[in-house]
Structure formats: structure tokens, C-alpha cells
Design an enzyme around this catalytic site. Structure first.
Site, PDB file in Angstrom:
ATOM      1  N   LYS A 122      44.690  49.011  25.914  1.00 43.73           N
ATOM      2  CA  LYS A 122      43.221  48.784  26.154  1.00 43.73           C
ATOM      3  C   LYS A 122      42.544  49.431  24.877  1.00 43.73           C
ATOM      4  O   LYS A 122      41.511  48.932  24.424  1.00 43.73           O
ATOM      5  CB  LYS A 122      43.007  49.326  27.497  1.00 43.73           C
ATOM      6  CG  LYS A 122      43.424  48.307  28.729  1.00 43.73           C
ATOM      7  CD  LYS A 122      42.723  47.017  28.613  1.00 43.73           C
ATOM      8  CE  LYS A 122      43.180  46.022  29.677  1.00 43.73           C
ATOM      9  NZ  LYS A 122      42.899  44.756  29.663  1.00 43.73           N
TER      10      LYS A 122
ATOM     11  N   TYR B 204      48.404  54.290  34.600  1.00 43.36           N
ATOM     12  CA  TYR B 204      48.133  53.334  33.561  1.00 43.36           C
ATOM     13  C   TYR B 204      48.760  53.131  32.457  1.00 43.36           C
ATOM     14  O   TYR B 204      49.164  52.159  31.632  1.00 43.36           O
ATOM     15  CB  TYR B 204      46.396  53.468  33.263  1.00 43.36           C
ATOM     16  CG  TYR B 204      45.781  51.721  33.202  1.00 43.36           C
ATOM     17  CD1 TYR B 204      45.670  50.986  34.143  1.00 43.36           C
ATOM     18  CD2 TYR B 204      45.234  51.765  31.735  1.00 43.36           C
ATOM     19  CE1 TYR B 204      45.131  49.838  33.699  1.00 43.36           C
ATOM     20  CE2 TYR B 204      44.414  50.471  31.830  1.00 43.36           C
ATOM     21  CZ  TYR B 204      44.669  49.563  32.412  1.00 43.36           C
ATOM     22  OH  TYR B 204      44.024  48.155  32.237  1.00 43.36           O
TER      23      TYR B 204
HETATM   24  N1  LIG Z   1      41.552  44.140  38.332  1.00 43.90           N
HETATM   25  C1  LIG Z   1      41.316  45.266  37.833  1.00 43.90           C
HETATM   26  O1  LIG Z   1      41.125  46.646  38.483  1.00 43.90           O
HETATM   27  C2  LIG Z   1      40.920  45.448  36.127  1.00 43.90           C
HETATM   28  C3  LIG Z   1      40.036  46.424  35.841  1.00 43.90           C
HETATM   29  C4  LIG Z   1      39.819  46.531  34.576  1.00 43.90           C
HETATM   30  C5  LIG Z   1      40.135  45.375  33.744  1.00 43.90           C
HETATM   31  N2  LIG Z   1      41.072  44.374  34.109  1.00 43.90           N
HETATM   32  C6  LIG Z   1      41.325  43.607  33.225  1.00 43.90           C
HETATM   33  O2  LIG Z   1      40.898  42.174  33.553  1.00 43.90           O
HETATM   34  C7  LIG Z   1      41.687  41.175  33.003  1.00 43.90           C
HETATM   35  C8  LIG Z   1      42.199  40.283  34.022  1.00 43.90           C
HETATM   36  O3  LIG Z   1      42.961  40.770  34.859  1.00 43.90           O
HETATM   37  P1  LIG Z   1      42.706  40.599  36.728  1.00 43.90           P
HETATM   38  O4  LIG Z   1      42.937  41.899  37.039  1.00 43.90           O
HETATM   39  O5  LIG Z   1      41.722  39.534  36.734  1.00 43.90           O
HETATM   40  O6  LIG Z   1      44.235  39.964  36.995  1.00 43.90           O
HETATM   41  P2  LIG Z   1      45.087  38.576  37.085  1.00 43.90           P
HETATM   42  O7  LIG Z   1      46.328  38.829  37.306  1.00 43.90           O
HETATM   43  O8  LIG Z   1      44.109  37.739  38.079  1.00 43.90           O
HETATM   44  O9  LIG Z   1      44.722  37.789  35.629  1.00 43.90           O
HETATM   45  C9  LIG Z   1      45.546  38.415  34.495  1.00 43.90           C
HETATM   46  C10 LIG Z   1      45.834  36.967  33.919  1.00 43.90           C
HETATM   47  O10 LIG Z   1      46.640  37.167  32.568  1.00 43.90           O
HETATM   48  C11 LIG Z   1      47.440  36.071  32.498  1.00 43.90           C
HETATM   49  N3  LIG Z   1      48.429  36.388  31.567  1.00 43.90           N
HETATM   50  C12 LIG Z   1      49.167  37.086  31.352  1.00 43.90           C
HETATM   51  N4  LIG Z   1      50.123  37.182  30.469  1.00 43.90           N
HETATM   52  C13 LIG Z   1      49.891  35.998  29.675  1.00 43.90           C
HETATM   53  C14 LIG Z   1      50.123  35.296  28.489  1.00 43.90           C
HETATM   54  N5  LIG Z   1      51.142  35.561  27.787  1.00 43.90           N
HETATM   55  N6  LIG Z   1      49.339  34.192  28.247  1.00 43.90           N
HETATM   56  C15 LIG Z   1      48.295  33.831  28.807  1.00 43.90           C
HETATM   57  N7  LIG Z   1      48.045  34.608  29.925  1.00 43.90           N
HETATM   58  C16 LIG Z   1      48.508  35.397  30.297  1.00 43.90           C
HETATM   59  C17 LIG Z   1      47.710  35.666  33.674  1.00 43.90           C
HETATM   60  O11 LIG Z   1      48.230  34.618  33.903  1.00 43.90           O
HETATM   61  C18 LIG Z   1      46.405  35.998  34.481  1.00 43.90           C
HETATM   62  O12 LIG Z   1      45.814  34.807  34.498  1.00 43.90           O
HETATM   63  C19 LIG Z   1      42.777  41.808  32.339  1.00 43.90           C
HETATM   64  O13 LIG Z   1      42.563  42.287  30.923  1.00 43.90           O
HETATM   65  C20 LIG Z   1      42.954  43.252  33.229  1.00 43.90           C
HETATM   66  O14 LIG Z   1      43.631  44.340  32.276  1.00 43.90           O
HETATM   67  C21 LIG Z   1      41.385  44.279  35.421  1.00 43.90           C
END
Ligand SMILES: NC(=O)c1ccc[n+]([C@@H]2O[C@H](COP(=O)([O-])OP(=O)(O)OC[C@H]3O[C@@H](n4cnc5c(N)ncnc54)[C@H](O)[C@@H]3O)[C@@H](O)[C@H]2O)c1
Length: 259
Positions: A166, A159
Site C-alpha cells: 500500500k 497488515y
Molecule cells: N476492507 C477494508 O477494510 C479496506 C480498507 C482500506 C482499503 N481497502 C482496499 O479496498 C480495496 C478493495 O478491497 P475490499 O475490501 O473491497 O475487498 P474485496 O474482497 O471485496 O475486493 C477485493 C477485490 O480484488 C480483486 N482481485 C484480487 N486479485 C485480483 C487480480 N489478480 N485481478 C483482478 N482483481 C483482483 C478481487 O476479485 C476482489 O474483487 C483493496 O485495495 C483493499 O486493500 C480495504
């Protein structure tokens, strides 16, 4: 009657129907919220985002391109919302980015400055930048959430720099809550369990992480996007009117286990 009736908000971060933001929007819409959307600029990104939003079965919706790393884009989107709508009630920040070449085991120490800065900017600073622009539109108070992960609190293999970003996001949650509380705007963050999304695939060894959770978490399984969506409804609705500055773990209890 839905828990989000008469509430309108912006959902940032739907890349496709696997995104956490999609599950959050699904729960919010089910509870009667009016959701506005943004997607990364570009035809492909717009097509993917619209395809997912169309699945929500909305008659009509507001949608705009927005690169959150651009102040001009942020200003354009929040100005447009301010002029088209009289009030905003909630904000969902569900975006993050780090160069995936640096999300591998054994590659933290040498993280280049620009990789660190970009991860911090897109994954943490943008929560502050969006809150700053959304708050004036929340004339009757409001509620905001962002998405974090256990890697903010503990060292999780693979990570790396995203864990540092984060940690900053979680600290920003508390400072935003302290400042915006005087305007009856609540600011919280959900620390979600691992979910197979496009971004998650960038984390080296993500399959192992899913396996550890299924084996060790008190609930002995991984969580679903819908469970995070429903927790988002709690934080964005009046059900949580006394809750702000918090990190809510929706992770089948994994973060509470010591061994
Ligand atoms: N998937 C997991 O295991 C997990 C776990 C905990 C937290 N998260 C967090 O959840 C959130 C969403 O991620 P996800 O897992 O749904 O993946 P995802 O890839 O579906 O979503 C990530 C989003 O970030 C957007 N993005 C990236 N750079 C950007 C920018 N410059 N401007 C605007 N948008 C931008 C992308 O377009 C995408 O829609 C993130 O903060 C991620 O760290 C994910």
C-alpha cells in the site's frame, strides 16, 4: 442532474455487494455515471460479481473477466473498451491481494520473496498498468482512484506485507499524478477505514481493528462503504478539478489520532 452525468468509467474490484468497489459504483451510478465492470476470471467469480452489479438496477452493462496480474488480460480489456467506446472518463482500482498466511502477527520478517512480489504486483503495480492503458482512452482528461489503508503509513498489526504494497500504491499515486497531469488526468487514492469485506477477513485480528476505530476515532465509529462511495464521487467528478496526487483519508478521522 447528477455529478457524474455524461461520464463513463471502469470499476475494477467488485467481488460481491460488500466490496468497496460496489459501494463506489452505487454512488457513481446514483450520480449518473455509466460504469463498466470487470471480475476475476471463473464462473463463480462472474456469478458473484453479476449478482452484485444486478443490485445496482442498471438496464444493461458492460462486463468482462480480467486478472490484473496478466498483461494479456489487461490489454484485452482496455483494447475492447477502446474499440467499443469513444471515451473513458474515470477508473476505479479497488483490488489487492497477499497470501493470507503471511498476514498474521509475528510473520513479517520471514516474508518469502514470491509472497512479497505477488502482493506488490497485484496491489500496487496494477494501478500503474491500468493507468497506462486507461490514459490514452481519456481523450478529454479524466480521473482515477485506488484504495489504500492506514497500514501504508503506520505499522498495523497483521497488515504486514500488504502495508508495504500500500505504501508503494500511495507513492505510485503521486508519480502517476505528476506524469498524467499534463494530459489533464488526475490521480488520487482513498485511504479507507476498515470495512467487513472478503479481503478484510484475511487480515488477522480484523475485529480488533474495527474495535479500536470505534473507540478512538474522532467520530467514535467506523465508516460505511457508502461514505467511501460518496468520497469517490468527489474525486472522480469535476468537484475536485484542482485535486491530484492526494491520499484522501475516509476513516472517521482515525489516522489523525496519536494515542
Ligand atoms: N476492507 C477494508 O477494510 C479496506 C480498507 C482500506 C482499503 N481497502 C482496499 O479496498 C480495496 C478493495 O478491497 P475490499 O475490501 O473491497 O475487498 P474485496 O474482497 O471485496 O475486493 C477485493 C477485490 O480484488 C480483486 N482481485 C484480487 N486479485 C485480483 C487480480 N489478480 N485481478 C483482478 N482483481 C483482483 C478481487 O476479485 C476482489 O474483487 C483493496 O485495495 C483493499 O486493500 C480495504
Amino acid at each position: 442532474m447528477g455529478l457524474m452525468d455524461n461520464k463513463r468509467g471502469l470499476v475494477v474490484g467488485i467481488a460481491n455487494d460488500h466490496s468497496y468497489a460496489y459501494s463506489i459504483a452505487e454512488s457513481l451510478c446514483r450520480e449518473g455515471a455509466e460504469c463498466l465492470f470487470t471480475h476475476l476470471p471463473g464462473e463463480k467469480m462472474e456469478r458473484r460479481c453479476r449478482k452484485a452489479v444486478d443490485k445496482l438496477g442498471l438496464e444493461d452493462y458492460w462486463i468482462s473477466p480480467m486478472d490484473a496480474s496478466s498483461d494479456e488480460d489487461l490489454d484485452r480489456v482496455f483494447d475492447a473498451i477502446g474499440s467499443e467506446f469513444d471515451q473513458l472518463d474515470f477508473l476505479v482500482h479497488s483490488i489487492a491481494y497477499a497470501d493470507k498466511d503471511w498476514l498474521a502477527r509475528g510473520k513479517f520478517t520471514a516474508t518469502p520473496r514470491e509472497v512479497f512480489t505477488q502482493a506488490m504486483d497485484i496491489s500496487a503495480y496494477t494501478y500503474m498498468a491500468m493507468a497506462d492503458r486507461a490514459a490514452p482512452l481519456m481523450k478529454d482528461g479524466g480521473s482515477m482512484i485506488a484504495m489504500s489503508y492506514l497500514g501504508a503509513e503506520k505499522a498495523v498489526p497483521g497488515y504486514n506485507v500488504m502495508g508495504v504494497a500500500k505504501a508503494a500504491l500511495e507513492a505510485a499515486t503521486r508519480y502517476l499524478a505528476m506524469e498524467l497531469g499534463t494530459r489533464n488526468i488526475r490521480v488520487n487514492t482513498i485511504s479507507g477505514g476498515p470495512l467487513r469485506t472478503m479481503s478484510a477477513m484475511a487480515v488477522a485480528g480484523f475485529g480488533d481493528i474495527l474495535g479500536w476505530v470505534a473507540e478512538k476515532a474522532p467520530l467514535q465509529r467506523n465508516i460505511t462503504g457508502a461514505e467511501v462511495g460518496d468520497s469517490a464521487v468527489y474525486l472522480l467528478s469535476d468537484l475536485s478539478s484542482g485535486v491530484t496526487g492526494q491520499i484522501l483519508h475516509v476513516d472517521a478521522g482515525f489516522s489523525t489520532i496519536g494515542l
